[in-house]
Enzyme design. Structure first.
Site, PDB file in Angstrom:
ATOM      1  N   ARG A   7     -15.040   9.046  -2.953  1.00  0.00           N
ATOM      2  CA  ARG A   7     -16.296   8.387  -3.319  1.00  0.00           C
ATOM      3  C   ARG A   7     -16.927   7.840  -2.039  1.00  0.00           C
ATOM      4  O   ARG A   7     -16.216   7.322  -1.154  1.00  0.00           O
ATOM      5  CB  ARG A   7     -16.074   7.227  -4.294  1.00  0.00           C
ATOM      6  N   HIS A  48     -21.843  16.452  -3.314  1.00  0.00           N
ATOM      7  CA  HIS A  48     -20.892  16.112  -4.381  1.00  0.00           C
ATOM      8  C   HIS A  48     -20.599  17.328  -5.270  1.00  0.00           C
ATOM      9  O   HIS A  48     -20.844  17.304  -6.480  1.00  0.00           O
ATOM     10  CB  HIS A  48     -21.427  14.934  -5.219  1.00  0.00           C
ATOM     11  N   GLU A  61     -25.826   8.116  -3.580  1.00  0.00           N
ATOM     12  CA  GLU A  61     -26.086   9.524  -3.907  1.00  0.00           C
ATOM     13  C   GLU A  61     -27.330   9.568  -4.793  1.00  0.00           C
ATOM     14  O   GLU A  61     -27.430   8.740  -5.700  1.00  0.00           O
ATOM     15  CB  GLU A  61     -24.895  10.133  -4.657  1.00  0.00           C
TER      16      GLU A  61
END
Ligand code: NAP
Length: 324
Positions: free
Chosen positions: A237, A285, A266
């Site tokens: 993360r 991602h 993000e």
């Protein structure tokens, strides 16, 4: 039962729910729901399947008294206030294991891409900067027999370490809160303290969950303790890495390079300075983003909900204490 899905998921998961006779509503948009709209959806649904990165906080659980279970189509659950879910009697499940191989592939992809400055070199071609073969330009570093340090050697870390060992005979060291005896036995992984992980790793790959303990764990202080020739990989993360510090460390030559599949926030802004550094490779991602893995995640998330609907324990329950 009324099931609300917060973002479109692979059809196989939806079909499993509708075939069981349930009514499914989908938030079919690339824009996430606002907290107010999410609460409104949670008030109208019996069950929620989260296909996106929605945040479920205490206010959400407090305001959705009819909600019976929440199924996440992800293994990470830093977007959910689990103690609050438990307080309001909501079982929460995730999708561990089925995405480990695909996510480990992305860690491997980034490690190799950073070691050869692949993204930067590709950009040079696009910008008309490829001037021809040059014996002293575009030089990368090799991975054979190097030391791979894993921060958080669990399911994904294990898969990545296995691949790196098979491909490059890398020595595996790791730091967890507890020992991973299976990795020690199968991969010869060596347990080290956090400081040794920083100072001994040629490649340091982050695989621990984002928690208050791991947030910003990798910052200028930690980068300075790493080898100047080290590569940092993060597929866990974005919040585990202090990104401004990472950019400074790379500019100062404290690290060789970095590969990120996750950023904070993000999506990453297109003008983020990290994107223009020579030894940085960033992906949006995509760790679990293969057809096979996303199908399996959707099926697992749907199966967890079906179990909850039948009054059974969700197979991949995160907060089993909710049942007691
Ligand atoms: P996992 O099997 O639970 O492994 C996580 C490991 O981290 C565990 O071995 C745990 O060991 C260790 N850990 C936890 N807290 C730690 C701490 N404070 N310090 C050091 N080690 C710690 O989880 P996983 O399935 O491998 O997934 C890992 C993470 O990857 C997820 O949480 C998710 O955020 C991320 N992820 C990203 C993608 C992507 O698309 N990029 C896809 C899937 C998952 P101990 O308990 O012994 O400390």
């Amino acid at each position: 039962m009324k099931i609300f899905i917060t973002k479109r998921i692979p059809q196989k998961g939806i079909d499993l729910l509708t075939a069981a006779g349930h009514e499914v509503a989908i938030h079919d948009s690339s824009t996430p729901l606002s907290p107010t709209d999410l609460i409104q959806a949670g008030q109208q649904a019996d069950y929620i399947l989260n296909g996106g990165m929605q945040k479920f906080d205490e206010e959400f659980f407090e305001n959705c008294p009819n909600l019976k279970a929440l199924s996440l189509m992800s293994v990470g659950h830093d977007n959910v206030d689990i103690p609050a879910a438990t307080k309001y009697g909501i079982p929460v499940s995730n999708t561990p294991g089925v995405l480990s191989g695909a996510t480990a592939d992305v860690a491997f992809l980034l490690m190799l891409a950073v070691s050869r400055k692949a993204f930067f070199n590709h950009k040079q071609i696009l910008q008309g900067q490829w001037k021809g073969f040059d014996p002293t330009a575009h030089l990368g570093i090799e991975l054979n027999n190097k030391t791979l340090g894993i921060y958080g050697l669990g399911r994904i870390g294990f898969e990545f370490a296995r691949k790196a060992r098979a491909a490059y005979n890398m020595e595996i060291i790791y730091y967890n809160r507890g020992r991973n005896l299976e990795a020690e036995r199968i991969l010869g992984a060596r347990y080290v303290n956090f400081d040794d992980l920083l100072t001994q790793s040629d490649v340091l790959s982050i695989h621990a969950a984002l928690t208050s303990e791991t947030s910003n764990r990798f910052n200028l202080d930690t980068f300075k303790r790493m080898k100047n020739s080290a590569i940092l990989i993060n597929t866990a993360r974005g919040g585990l890495v202090q990104e401004d510090d990472l950019a400074s460390a790379l500019r100062l030559g404290e690290l060789w390079g970095a590969g990120l599949d996750v950023t904070n926030p993000e999506p990453m802004a297109a003008d983020n300075p990290l994107l223009n550094l020579e030894n940085v490779c960033i992906l949006p991602h995509i760790g679990s983003a293969t057809v096979e893995t996303r199908d399996n995640m959707a099926l697992m998330a749907a199966s967890n909900l079906l179990a909850a609907i039948k009054g059974e324990k969700m197979p991949q329950i995160i907060n089993p204490e909710v049942y007691t």
